[in-house]
Design a protein around this motif. Structure first.
Motif, mmCIF file in Angstrom:
data_model
loop_
_atom_site.group_PDB
_atom_site.id
_atom_site.type_symbol
_atom_site.label_atom_id
_atom_site.label_comp_id
_atom_site.label_asym_id
_atom_site.label_seq_id
_atom_site.Cartn_x
_atom_site.Cartn_y
_atom_site.Cartn_z
ATOM 1 N N SER A 10 45.316 29.670 41.971
ATOM 2 C CA SER A 10 46.032 30.228 43.114
ATOM 3 C C SER A 10 45.113 30.352 44.305
ATOM 4 C CB SER A 10 46.605 31.607 42.766
ATOM 5 O OG SER A 10 47.574 31.508 41.764
ATOM 6 N N ASP A 11 45.648 30.100 45.467
ATOM 7 C CA ASP A 11 44.889 30.236 46.701
ATOM 8 C C ASP A 11 44.958 31.678 47.155
ATOM 9 O OD1 ASP A 11 44.785 27.557 46.443
ATOM 10 O OD2 ASP A 11 46.134 27.102 48.105
ATOM 11 N N SER A 12 44.130 32.534 46.585
ATOM 12 C CA SER A 12 44.212 33.946 46.951
ATOM 13 C C SER A 12 43.885 34.141 48.417
ATOM 14 C CB SER A 12 43.281 34.780 46.075
ATOM 15 O OG SER A 12 41.966 34.291 46.106
ATOM 16 N N ALA A 45 52.599 39.861 46.420
ATOM 17 C CA ALA A 45 51.453 39.089 45.954
ATOM 18 C C ALA A 45 50.330 40.043 45.579
ATOM 19 C CB ALA A 45 50.991 38.132 47.049
ATOM 20 N N THR A 46 49.805 39.890 44.375
ATOM 21 C CA THR A 46 48.808 40.819 43.838
ATOM 22 C C THR A 46 47.645 40.047 43.244
ATOM 23 O OG1 THR A 46 50.545 42.420 43.304
ATOM 24 C CG2 THR A 46 48.438 42.670 42.155
ATOM 25 N N THR A 47 46.435 40.508 43.528
ATOM 26 C CA THR A 47 45.255 39.858 42.983
ATOM 27 C C THR A 47 44.150 40.878 42.743
ATOM 28 O OG1 THR A 47 43.725 37.988 43.315
ATOM 29 C CG2 THR A 47 44.241 39.321 45.234
ATOM 30 N N VAL A 48 43.263 40.579 41.802
ATOM 31 C CA VAL A 48 42.124 41.435 41.468
ATOM 32 C C VAL A 48 40.861 40.647 41.785
ATOM 33 C CG1 VAL A 48 40.971 42.787 39.682
ATOM 34 C CG2 VAL A 48 43.465 42.501 39.614
ATOM 35 N N VAL A 49 39.979 41.219 42.593
ATOM 36 C CA VAL A 49 38.786 40.493 43.018
ATOM 37 C C VAL A 49 37.558 41.398 43.042
ATOM 38 C CG1 VAL A 49 40.195 38.981 44.487
ATOM 39 C CG2 VAL A 49 39.027 40.941 45.508
ATOM 40 N N ARG A 97 44.611 35.578 38.596
ATOM 41 C CA ARG A 97 45.384 34.687 39.426
ATOM 42 C C ARG A 97 46.097 35.552 40.469
ATOM 43 N NH1 ARG A 97 46.637 29.876 36.031
ATOM 44 N NH2 ARG A 97 46.109 30.363 33.862
ATOM 45 N N THR A 98 46.683 34.932 41.463
ATOM 46 C CA THR A 98 47.595 35.661 42.325
ATOM 47 C C THR A 98 48.922 35.743 41.591
ATOM 48 O OG1 THR A 98 46.517 34.899 44.346
ATOM 49 C CG2 THR A 98 48.769 35.718 44.541
ATOM 50 N N VAL A 99 49.341 36.973 41.284
ATOM 51 C CA VAL A 99 50.599 37.195 40.555
ATOM 52 C C VAL A 99 51.578 37.897 41.484
ATOM 53 C CG1 VAL A 99 49.434 37.289 38.318
ATOM 54 C CG2 VAL A 99 49.816 39.405 39.595
ATOM 55 N N TYR A 100 52.841 37.886 41.109
ATOM 56 C CA TYR A 100 53.877 38.467 41.957
ATOM 57 C C TYR A 100 54.628 39.546 41.186
ATOM 58 C CZ TYR A 100 52.663 34.673 44.997
ATOM 59 O OH TYR A 100 51.937 33.823 45.798
ATOM 60 N N ILE A 101 54.657 40.749 41.773
ATOM 61 C CA ILE A 101 55.261 41.891 41.082
ATOM 62 C C ILE A 101 56.314 42.540 41.964
ATOM 63 C CG2 ILE A 101 53.161 42.311 39.743
ATOM 64 C CD1 ILE A 101 52.522 44.653 41.597
ATOM 65 N N LYS A 102 57.185 43.326 41.343
ATOM 66 C CA LYS A 102 58.209 44.079 42.059
ATOM 67 C C LYS A 102 57.632 45.423 42.525
ATOM 68 C CE LYS A 102 61.404 41.003 41.343
ATOM 69 N NZ LYS A 102 61.947 40.185 42.472
ATOM 70 N N GLY A 103 58.296 46.015 43.480
ATOM 71 C CA GLY A 103 57.811 47.262 44.047
ATOM 72 C C GLY A 103 57.613 48.358 43.026
ATOM 73 N N HIS A 104 58.518 48.469 42.050
ATOM 74 C CA HIS A 104 58.407 49.547 41.067
ATOM 75 C C HIS A 104 57.256 49.327 40.090
ATOM 76 C CE1 HIS A 104 60.775 46.558 38.761
ATOM 77 N NE2 HIS A 104 60.204 47.107 37.706
ATOM 78 N N GLN A 105 56.674 48.124 40.101
ATOM 79 C CA GLN A 105 55.552 47.830 39.208
ATOM 80 C C GLN A 105 54.201 48.149 39.823
ATOM 81 O OE1 GLN A 105 56.717 43.609 38.581
ATOM 82 N NE2 GLN A 105 56.670 44.087 36.391
ATOM 83 N N PRO A 171 50.902 36.343 34.280
ATOM 84 C CA PRO A 171 49.941 35.311 33.861
ATOM 85 C C PRO A 171 48.518 35.846 33.806
ATOM 86 C CG PRO A 171 51.403 34.498 35.594
ATOM 87 C CD PRO A 171 51.619 35.979 35.519
ATOM 88 N N THR A 172 47.785 35.467 32.773
ATOM 89 C CA THR A 172 46.370 35.819 32.680
ATOM 90 C C THR A 172 45.548 34.758 33.396
ATOM 91 O OG1 THR A 172 46.256 34.723 30.524
ATOM 92 C CG2 THR A 172 46.653 37.111 30.529
ATOM 93 N N PHE A 173 44.255 34.994 33.469
ATOM 94 C CA PHE A 173 43.348 34.093 34.188
ATOM 95 C C PHE A 173 43.234 32.768 33.454
ATOM 96 C CE2 PHE A 173 39.074 33.913 36.581
ATOM 97 C CZ PHE A 173 39.697 33.781 37.803
#
Length: 233
Positions: A10-12, A45-49, A97-105, A171-173
């Motif tokens: 993913s292009d973070s 869009a959510t990512t851990v860096v 990866r860049t993952v996509y979550i809902k607001g309640h998550q 998705p995991t890395f």
């Protein structure tokens, strides 16, 4: 040497928008970037860096590397620096990866990640090589610095990040992980390692080895434009 293609990479660097929304607009950015994930209303869009604060010496080296690539490539579309005004993540090494979550998550995901990440100790990070990567869709290629010192710590953090992602059915890395910090990009697969000589790559490795390691006191979780800084122990 060929560019490394990362599966579902993913292009973070592209994920600075706060919230994806349904849109019929053209997804090609004026700079040449192409959105490969469609806008879906309510997705974040959510990512851990691991964020890196570059020293002046590193900034000088990055400028030199990109100058060498651009001078050798002689292409109409120059390799653009990652550290530009459009980038909100800055220089970083991805732990997800860049993952996509809902607001309640958002709150439960950040809480779970924070609980796991904060158990890790602070460490130092260094880079030992320059490589070229291409995202899975072939829409962007990158000049990157490969992590050396601190790789063991990154892998340890990744175990916990992956477990939390799996818990939320995200998705995991990619496996095996290739920890790196991108420093420049260009559209398509226009960047090739053959652009510069092997001796130049060896020179970059030596220069990176001379730099002081970079402290890693925290890990960043970014959800849209919201940043959650998780301090390490």
């Amino acid at each position: 040497m060929n560019a490394v293609r990362l599966v579902d990479y993913s292009d973070s660097e592209d994920e600075e928008e706060a919230q994806s929304t349904s849109s019929g607009r053209d997804d090609r950015h004026p700079s040449g970037r192409v959105r490969t994930v469609p806008h879906i209303e309510g997705n974040w869009a959510t990512t851990v860096v691991v964020s890196i604060s570059p020293s002046d010496d590193l900034l000088d080296l990055i400028a030199l590397i990109l100058q060498d690539f651009n001078a050798a490539a002689k292409q109409s579309t120059p390799i653009r620096p990652i550290l530009d005004s459009e980038n909100t993540l800055g220089l970083h090494v991805s732990l997800s990866r860049t993952v996509y979550i809902k607001g309640h998550q958002i709150d439960p995901l950040v809480a779970n990640l924070s609980e796991r990440i904060r158990t890790h100790r602070k460490f130092e990070l260094g880079f030992n090589a320059v490589s070229v990567y291409v995202n899975d869709e072939g829409t962007r290629s990158f000049v990157s610095m490969d992590a050396g010192l601190g790789t063991h710590n990154l892998k340890s953090c990744l175990v916990d990040v992956d477990e939390v992602m799996a818990k939320f059915s995200l998705p995991t890395f990619y496996d095996p992980p290739k920890f790196h910090a991108s420093i420049g990009w260009a559209p398509g697969e226009s960047i090739h390692e053959s652009i510069v000589t092997r001796s130049e790559f060896e020179g970059y490795s030596r220069a990176l080895g001379w730099l002081k390691p970079f402290p890693v006191p925290s890990v960043r979780v970014q959800v849209g434009n919201r940043i959650f800084e998780v301090r390490l122990s």
